[in-house]
Design a protein around this motif. Structure first.
Motif, PDB file in Angstrom:
ATOM      1  N   GLU A  88      -2.946  -5.215  -0.246  1.00 28.08           N
ATOM      2  CA  GLU A  88      -3.665  -3.590  -0.387  1.00 28.08           C
ATOM      3  C   GLU A  88      -2.531  -2.419  -1.304  1.00 28.08           C
ATOM      4  OE1 GLU A  88      -6.410  -3.301   0.305  1.00 28.08           O
ATOM      5  OE2 GLU A  88      -6.770  -4.755   2.234  1.00 28.08           O
ATOM      6  N   ILE A 101     -12.362  -4.081  -6.506  1.00 32.58           N
ATOM      7  CA  ILE A 101     -11.228  -3.900  -7.022  1.00 32.58           C
ATOM      8  C   ILE A 101     -10.735  -5.920  -7.576  1.00 32.58           C
ATOM      9  CG2 ILE A 101      -9.010  -4.550  -6.297  1.00 32.58           C
ATOM     10  CD1 ILE A 101     -10.170  -1.731  -7.310  1.00 32.58           C
ATOM     11  N   GLN A 107       0.582  -1.333   0.434  1.00 31.10           N
ATOM     12  CA  GLN A 107      -0.128   0.037  -0.026  1.00 31.10           C
ATOM     13  C   GLN A 107       0.523   1.007   0.141  1.00 31.10           C
ATOM     14  OE1 GLN A 107      -3.535  -0.232   2.513  1.00 31.10           O
ATOM     15  NE2 GLN A 107      -3.422   2.420   3.091  1.00 31.10           N
ATOM     16  N   SER A 113      -7.646   3.122  -8.438  1.00 34.54           N
ATOM     17  CA  SER A 113      -7.304   1.782  -8.210  1.00 34.54           C
ATOM     18  C   SER A 113      -7.445   0.452  -9.692  1.00 34.54           C
ATOM     19  CB  SER A 113      -8.786   1.720  -6.723  1.00 34.54           C
ATOM     20  OG  SER A 113      -7.756   2.323  -5.605  1.00 34.54           O
ATOM     21  N   ASP A 172     -11.217  -4.821  -1.012  1.00 35.54           N
ATOM     22  CA  ASP A 172     -12.349  -4.169  -1.843  1.00 35.54           C
ATOM     23  C   ASP A 172     -13.070  -4.931  -3.540  1.00 35.54           C
ATOM     24  OD1 ASP A 172     -14.411  -2.669  -3.982  1.00 35.54           O
ATOM     25  OD2 ASP A 172     -12.477  -0.969  -3.378  1.00 35.54           O
ATOM     26  N   THR A 202      -3.590  -0.355  -3.833  1.00 37.30           N
ATOM     27  CA  THR A 202      -4.889   0.547  -3.954  1.00 37.30           C
ATOM     28  C   THR A 202      -5.324   0.973  -2.948  1.00 37.30           C
ATOM     29  OG1 THR A 202      -6.812  -0.678  -4.383  1.00 37.30           O
ATOM     30  CG2 THR A 202      -4.927  -0.190  -6.526  1.00 37.30           C
ATOM     31  N   GLY A 203      -4.612   0.867  -1.632  1.00 34.49           N
ATOM     32  CA  GLY A 203      -5.798   0.791  -0.086  1.00 34.49           C
ATOM     33  C   GLY A 203      -5.849   2.794  -0.182  1.00 34.49           C
ATOM     34  N   THR A 220      -6.945  -7.600  -0.608  1.00 38.84           N
ATOM     35  CA  THR A 220      -7.476  -6.565  -1.354  1.00 38.84           C
ATOM     36  C   THR A 220      -9.020  -6.644   0.043  1.00 38.84           C
ATOM     37  OG1 THR A 220      -9.021  -5.234  -2.421  1.00 38.84           O
ATOM     38  CG2 THR A 220      -9.273  -7.086  -3.025  1.00 38.84           C
TER      39      THR A 220
END
Length: 229
Positions: free
Chosen positions: A169, A206, A94, A179, A203, A171-172, A201
């Motif tokens: 993670e 994602i 991240q 992202s 998400d 794209t945190g 992730t």
């Protein structure tokens, strides 16, 4: 290990917390095919990052085995594990972890230089192009957006042509649109060079970019999540 580039068997990681035992991983059987993009999803504390660290040789299990590209990690000493991580695994976290005094190109090739390896300029240029970084080749990290810095971190992870890319993670710190852009580019590059991706992730959107989604809860793979598909 046939077609499995990653395989864990009855993997356990227990911690002592006062008088209690925390079961971060509690008997995980997990397989990934060569060239596959697998997303591991779960709540904070579910064990997903612990599993990633085990696969990357960053931590030792309490019990069970980890095989990567046919090799049993428990049979490696510290020096062998260090070489394994440098040459077999690319890490994307991240936090971008870029060296602020080095430009984009220098950051990307730094791990290769530290390992005494050969820099394949054509390959590096292809990665720069695919990740839309060619025009930023000489730029310092402080002049880049968050999405651009994460793309540099991805390029650095891919530069030594590792068999596996482990992304925790990644794209945190990015907005939703960025992202998807960053992860989409990672997928394109990895597929082109048949590199395996294991993405952590929380998400769900994602995770949908992956070939397969595996869910982990309380240190165990949830049945029906695609863990052994």
């Amino acid at each position: 290990m046939e077609s499995w580039i990653v395989q864990t068997q009855a993997l356990r990681k227990y911690y002592k917390l006062g008088n209690n035992t925390v079961k971060a991983l509690d008997g995980v059987d997990f397989k990934v095919r060569e060239g596959e993009f697998v997303a591991i999803v779960g709540k904070s504390g579910s064990g997903k990052s612990t599993l990633l660290h085990m696969v990357g040789g960053l931590d030792n299990p309490t019990d069970g085995e980890v095989y990567v590209d046919g090799r049993k990690l428990s049979k490696m000493n510290k020096e062998q594990l260090a070489v394994f991580r440098r040459r077999k695994v690319g890490f994307v976290f991240q936090s971008y972890n870029l060296v602020q005094d080095l430009n984009v190109y220098e950051n990307i090739v730094l791990p290769i230089e530290l390992d005494g390896g050969h820099i394949n300029e054509e390959f590096i240029n292809n990665i720069l192009n695919l990740l839309k970084l060619t025009e930023k080749r000489e730029a310092l990290p402080c002049t880049l957006s968050g999405g651009q810095q994460q793309r540099v971190a991805i390029a650095r992870a891919l530069a030594s042509k590792p068999a596996i890319v482990l992304a925790d993670e990644p794209t945190g710190n990015l907005d939703t649109a960025t992202s998807h852009d960053v992860l989409g580019l990672l997928r394109v590059v990895a597929k082109q060079y048949r590199q395996t991706i294991i993405l952590i992730t929380h998400d769900q959107d994602i995770a949908q970019l992956a070939d397969r989604i595996v869910r982990i809860e309380d240190g165990r793979i949830v049945k029906g999540s695609g863990a052994d598909d």
